[in-house]
Design a protein around this motif. Structure first.
Motif, PDB file in Angstrom:
ATOM      1  N   ASP A 117       0.837  -1.207   0.000  1.00 26.46           N
ATOM      2  CA  ASP A 117       0.000   0.000   0.000  1.00 26.46           C
ATOM      3  C   ASP A 117       0.868   1.253   0.000  1.00 26.46           C
ATOM      4  O   ASP A 117       0.593   2.219  -0.716  1.00 26.46           O
ATOM      5  N   VAL A 118       1.923   1.229   0.817  1.00 22.75           N
ATOM      6  CA  VAL A 118       2.833   2.376   0.881  1.00 22.75           C
ATOM      7  C   VAL A 118       3.540   2.546  -0.456  1.00 22.75           C
ATOM      8  O   VAL A 118       3.689   3.670  -0.954  1.00 22.75           O
ATOM      9  N   ARG A 119       3.958   1.436  -1.047  1.00 22.81           N
ATOM     10  CA  ARG A 119       4.627   1.525  -2.359  1.00 22.81           C
ATOM     11  C   ARG A 119       3.684   2.088  -3.412  1.00 22.81           C
ATOM     12  O   ARG A 119       4.096   2.836  -4.304  1.00 22.81           O
ATOM     13  N   ALA A 120       2.416   1.723  -3.331  1.00 25.51           N
ATOM     14  CA  ALA A 120       1.434   2.244  -4.285  1.00 25.51           C
ATOM     15  C   ALA A 120       1.272   3.752  -4.140  1.00 25.51           C
ATOM     16  O   ALA A 120       1.146   4.483  -5.134  1.00 25.51           O
ATOM     17  N   VAL A 121       1.295   4.238  -2.894  1.00 23.33           N
ATOM     18  CA  VAL A 121       1.177   5.679  -2.653  1.00 23.33           C
ATOM     19  C   VAL A 121       2.408   6.405  -3.193  1.00 23.33           C
ATOM     20  O   VAL A 121       2.299   7.461  -3.826  1.00 23.33           O
ATOM     21  N   ILE A 122       3.587   5.825  -2.960  1.00 25.89           N
ATOM     22  CA  ILE A 122       4.821   6.439  -3.465  1.00 25.89           C
ATOM     23  C   ILE A 122       4.811   6.461  -4.987  1.00 25.89           C
ATOM     24  O   ILE A 122       5.212   7.451  -5.620  1.00 25.89           O
ATOM     25  N   ALA A 123       4.336   5.369  -5.592  1.00 23.74           N
ATOM     26  CA  ALA A 123       4.262   5.304  -7.057  1.00 23.74           C
ATOM     27  C   ALA A 123       3.303   6.361  -7.597  1.00 23.74           C
ATOM     28  O   ALA A 123       3.577   6.994  -8.637  1.00 23.74           O
ATOM     29  N   ALA A 124       2.198   6.581  -6.899  1.00 29.30           N
ATOM     30  CA  ALA A 124       1.237   7.601  -7.333  1.00 29.30           C
ATOM     31  C   ALA A 124       1.850   8.993  -7.221  1.00 29.30           C
ATOM     32  O   ALA A 124       1.634   9.848  -8.089  1.00 29.30           O
ATOM     33  N   ARG A 125       2.610   9.218  -6.169  1.00 24.49           N
ATOM     34  CA  ARG A 125       3.275  10.522  -5.997  1.00 24.49           C
ATOM     35  C   ARG A 125       4.321  10.726  -7.088  1.00 24.49           C
ATOM     36  O   ARG A 125       4.486  11.829  -7.607  1.00 24.49           O
ATOM     37  N   ARG A 126       5.035   9.656  -7.419  1.00 27.34           N
ATOM     38  CA  ARG A 126       6.031   9.738  -8.494  1.00 27.34           C
ATOM     39  C   ARG A 126       5.356  10.023  -9.828  1.00 27.34           C
ATOM     40  O   ARG A 126       5.857  10.790 -10.647  1.00 27.34           O
ATOM     41  N   ALA A 127       4.203   9.399 -10.044  1.00 24.59           N
ATOM     42  CA  ALA A 127       3.460   9.623 -11.291  1.00 24.59           C
ATOM     43  C   ALA A 127       2.984  11.071 -11.412  1.00 24.59           C
ATOM     44  O   ALA A 127       2.782  11.571 -12.518  1.00 24.59           O
ATOM     45  N   ASP A 128       2.830  11.747 -10.273  1.00 25.42           N
ATOM     46  CA  ASP A 128       2.441  13.157 -10.285  1.00 25.42           C
ATOM     47  C   ASP A 128       3.612  14.076 -10.619  1.00 25.42           C
ATOM     48  O   ASP A 128       3.451  15.297 -10.677  1.00 25.42           O
ATOM     49  N   GLY A 129       4.801  13.471 -10.803  1.00 25.67           N
ATOM     50  CA  GLY A 129       5.972  14.260 -11.188  1.00 25.67           C
ATOM     51  C   GLY A 129       6.945  14.554 -10.069  1.00 25.67           C
ATOM     52  O   GLY A 129       7.863  15.358 -10.247  1.00 25.67           O
ATOM     53  N   ALA A 130       6.779  13.907  -8.915  1.00 24.25           N
ATOM     54  CA  ALA A 130       7.675  14.167  -7.793  1.00 24.25           C
ATOM     55  C   ALA A 130       9.064  13.612  -8.064  1.00 24.25           C
ATOM     56  O   ALA A 130       9.220  12.492  -8.549  1.00 24.25           O
ATOM     57  N   GLU A 131      10.071  14.391  -7.720  1.00 22.21           N
ATOM     58  CA  GLU A 131      11.470  13.980  -7.849  1.00 22.21           C
ATOM     59  C   GLU A 131      11.852  13.110  -6.656  1.00 22.21           C
ATOM     60  O   GLU A 131      11.175  13.113  -5.620  1.00 22.21           O
ATOM     61  N   PRO A 132      12.964  12.345  -6.766  1.00 25.52           N
ATOM     62  CA  PRO A 132      13.377  11.486  -5.645  1.00 25.52           C
ATOM     63  C   PRO A 132      13.516  12.222  -4.319  1.00 25.52           C
ATOM     64  O   PRO A 132      13.110  11.715  -3.279  1.00 25.52           O
ATOM     65  N   ARG A 133      14.066  13.449  -4.337  1.00 29.35           N
ATOM     66  CA  ARG A 133      14.231  14.188  -3.092  1.00 29.35           C
ATOM     67  C   ARG A 133      12.869  14.502  -2.457  1.00 29.35           C
ATOM     68  O   ARG A 133      12.704  14.437  -1.238  1.00 29.35           O
ATOM     69  N   THR A 134      11.890  14.814  -3.294  1.00 34.65           N
ATOM     70  CA  THR A 134      10.538  15.088  -2.802  1.00 34.65           C
ATOM     71  C   THR A 134       9.926  13.825  -2.219  1.00 34.65           C
ATOM     72  O   THR A 134       9.243  13.863  -1.184  1.00 34.65           O
ATOM     73  N   LEU A 135      10.163  12.686  -2.864  1.00 37.09           N
ATOM     74  CA  LEU A 135       9.616  11.416  -2.381  1.00 37.09           C
ATOM     75  C   LEU A 135      10.214  11.038  -1.025  1.00 37.09           C
ATOM     76  O   LEU A 135       9.509  10.510  -0.162  1.00 37.09           O
ATOM     77  N   VAL A 136      11.502  11.308  -0.845  1.00 30.77           N
ATOM     78  CA  VAL A 136      12.151  11.023   0.438  1.00 30.77           C
ATOM     79  C   VAL A 136      11.514  11.862   1.541  1.00 30.77           C
ATOM     80  O   VAL A 136      11.196  11.361   2.628  1.00 30.77           O
ATOM     81  N   ARG A 137      11.298  13.144   1.269  1.00 30.47           N
ATOM     82  CA  ARG A 137      10.678  14.027   2.255  1.00 30.47           C
ATOM     83  C   ARG A 137       9.231  13.611   2.525  1.00 30.47           C
ATOM     84  O   ARG A 137       8.750  13.660   3.666  1.00 30.47           O
ATOM     85  N   PHE A 138       8.536  13.210   1.469  1.00 30.52           N
ATOM     86  CA  PHE A 138       7.145  12.756   1.538  1.00 30.52           C
ATOM     87  C   PHE A 138       7.020  11.567   2.487  1.00 30.52           C
ATOM     88  O   PHE A 138       6.164  11.538   3.381  1.00 30.52           O
ATOM     89  N   LEU A 139       7.919  10.589   2.314  1.00 25.98           N
ATOM     90  CA  LEU A 139       7.898   9.405   3.167  1.00 25.98           C
ATOM     91  C   LEU A 139       8.346   9.747   4.583  1.00 25.98           C
ATOM     92  O   LEU A 139       7.814   9.205   5.560  1.00 25.98           O
ATOM     93  N   ALA A 140       9.295  10.670   4.712  1.00 25.05           N
ATOM     94  CA  ALA A 140       9.784  11.068   6.038  1.00 25.05           C
ATOM     95  C   ALA A 140       8.676  11.702   6.871  1.00 25.05           C
ATOM     96  O   ALA A 140       8.597  11.491   8.095  1.00 25.05           O
ATOM     97  N   ALA A 141       7.805  12.491   6.236  1.00 27.90           N
ATOM     98  CA  ALA A 141       6.693  13.112   6.964  1.00 27.90           C
ATOM     99  C   ALA A 141       5.757  12.050   7.512  1.00 27.90           C
ATOM    100  O   ALA A 141       5.334  12.110   8.684  1.00 27.90           O
ATOM    101  N   ALA A 142       5.412  11.053   6.696  1.00 24.79           N
ATOM    102  CA  ALA A 142       4.520   9.988   7.143  1.00 24.79           C
ATOM    103  C   ALA A 142       5.152   9.181   8.280  1.00 24.79           C
ATOM    104  O   ALA A 142       4.486   8.819   9.258  1.00 24.79           O
ATOM    105  N   ARG A 143       6.452   8.920   8.169  1.00 21.89           N
ATOM    106  CA  ARG A 143       7.140   8.171   9.221  1.00 21.89           C
ATOM    107  C   ARG A 143       7.194   8.971  10.521  1.00 21.89           C
ATOM    108  O   ARG A 143       7.085   8.409  11.613  1.00 21.89           O
ATOM    109  N   SER A 144       7.374  10.279  10.390  1.00 29.67           N
ATOM    110  CA  SER A 144       7.404  11.133  11.580  1.00 29.67           C
ATOM    111  C   SER A 144       6.064  11.080  12.312  1.00 29.67           C
ATOM    112  O   SER A 144       6.021  10.985  13.548  1.00 29.67           O
ATOM    113  N   PHE A 145       4.975  11.131  11.560  1.00 29.07           N
ATOM    114  CA  PHE A 145       3.657  11.032  12.182  1.00 29.07           C
ATOM    115  C   PHE A 145       3.458   9.669  12.826  1.00 29.07           C
ATOM    116  O   PHE A 145       2.900   9.550  13.931  1.00 29.07           O
ATOM    117  N   ALA A 146       3.953   8.617  12.155  1.00 28.87           N
ATOM    118  CA  ALA A 146       3.828   7.267  12.714  1.00 28.87           C
ATOM    119  C   ALA A 146       4.598   7.149  14.028  1.00 28.87           C
ATOM    120  O   ALA A 146       4.122   6.523  14.987  1.00 28.87           O
TER     121      ALA A 146
END
Length: 335
Positions: A80-109
């Protein structure tokens, strides 16, 4: 602290609460409060965390086909998490943005786990995209001096005080290794006059304060600007002013450097932030040690500063290849 940063952070938090719904909203509010008060993150960083978490919840809800609550988070699978990351990548997010994106979710967790509310194990099971760290691209000593010289822009149709102002800001960026936000946040009372001091206190990322030495030549450049500035520079007010007397915008300094790099034939990488890189690289080349440079730059981790050793080594190898008689292998001749 710029009021616009606070306002942007507030808007991002409102958007996050709207994306979260009633179930998660109070928990997210507690998380953002922890980021502000325990981790002392700046409004700009909290804004980024809030925006990324809002995007994560939006994409996760779209993937799951319904609102995201605690039960949905607790039962997430790595796919499920990989699917969300793939969707974010499909929206044009760069690797650095994806790292920050995942870091925010992990911080909340982690916040949920610390509060004893539950665990989101799937987030830890998914690897963040790999980043290829690009080396800083400093300018030469000669180029840095030219950028800080008002005479470089002598032909421009601008007031002398504006030219002196931009030169003073650029001199601080290169002479003391300041971030542009740090230089522009200085008040008139925080920067000494020539001969009356040799350091300033700046507030960097995460609210960390540090003392930074300032060369007398830099203080003289600031003093020249003070003399020419048409506005009253009160001790508690911003030192650097825009054309209408308000706080100077970073974009104005960026545009000044853009014009000069065109006149000087410098690459697009010659930006105000490149002068900070130049400060560190030139100090290292002159024999400065990494720990001292780390303190001057305000880096929280020495690993961030160590990137400059690679820059210095790359410059050394480039010089060797261009000058050493054994740097180039002789061409092979037929037998």
């Amino acid at each position: 602290m710029a009021s616009t940063d606070v306002e942007k952070a507030a808007r991002a938090e409102i958007a996050l609460m709207a994306a979260a719904g009633e179930a998660l909203a109070p928990l997210l509010r507690g998380w953002l409060d922890r980021l502000a008060h325990e981790r002392r993150l700046s409004p700009k960083t909290r804004e980024a965390y809030a925006r990324d978490m809002a995007a994560f919840l939006h994409l996760l809800g779209r993937h799951l086909g319904g609102p995201v609550g605690l039960e949905a988070l607790a039962t997430l699978a790595p796919r499920d998490v990989r699917a969300v990351i793939a969707a974010r990548r499909a929206d044009g997010a760069e690797p650095r943005t994806l790292v920050r994106f995942l870091a925010a979710a992990r911080s909340f967790a982690r916040h949920l786990e610390r509060e004893g509310i539950g665990k989101v194990g799937a987030l830890a099971a998914v690897k963040a995209p790999k980043l290829v760290r690009s080396l800083p691209r400093p300018v030469t000593v000669e180029a840095a001096r030219a950028l800080a010289d008002p005479a470089t822009r002598a032909g421009e149709d601008r007031d002398n005080w504006v030219l002196a102002r931009d030169a003073a800001v650029i001199a601080l960026l290169y002479g003391s290794g300041l971030r542009i936000s740090e230089a522009l946040s200085l008040t008139a009372g925080e920067v000494p006059l020539p001969g009356q001091g040799d350091q300033v206190t700046v507030t960097g990322k995460g609210g960390r304060m540090r003392m930074v030495p300032v060369l007398q030549q830099v203080l003289e450049a600031v003093s020249e600007y003070r003399t020419l500035c048409p506005y009253q520079l009160d001790p508690d007010a911003p030192l650097f002013r825009g054309a209408k007397g308000g706080p100077l915008s970073p974009r104005v300094v960026q545009q000044a450097v853009e014009r000069m790099r065109g006149a000087l034939g410098l690459p697009d990488s010659a930006t105000p932030h490149a002068l900070r890189h130049s400060f560190a690289t030139h100090l290292l080349a002159g024999g400065g040690d990494l720990r001292s440079i780390q303190e001057l730059l305000g880096h929280a981790s020495l690993s961030t500063t160590q990137v400059y050793t690679a820059v210095d080594a790359a410059a050394l190898m480039a010089s060797w290849r261009s000058a050493h008689p054994r740097a180039r292998l002789p061409e092979k001749t037929g037998q």
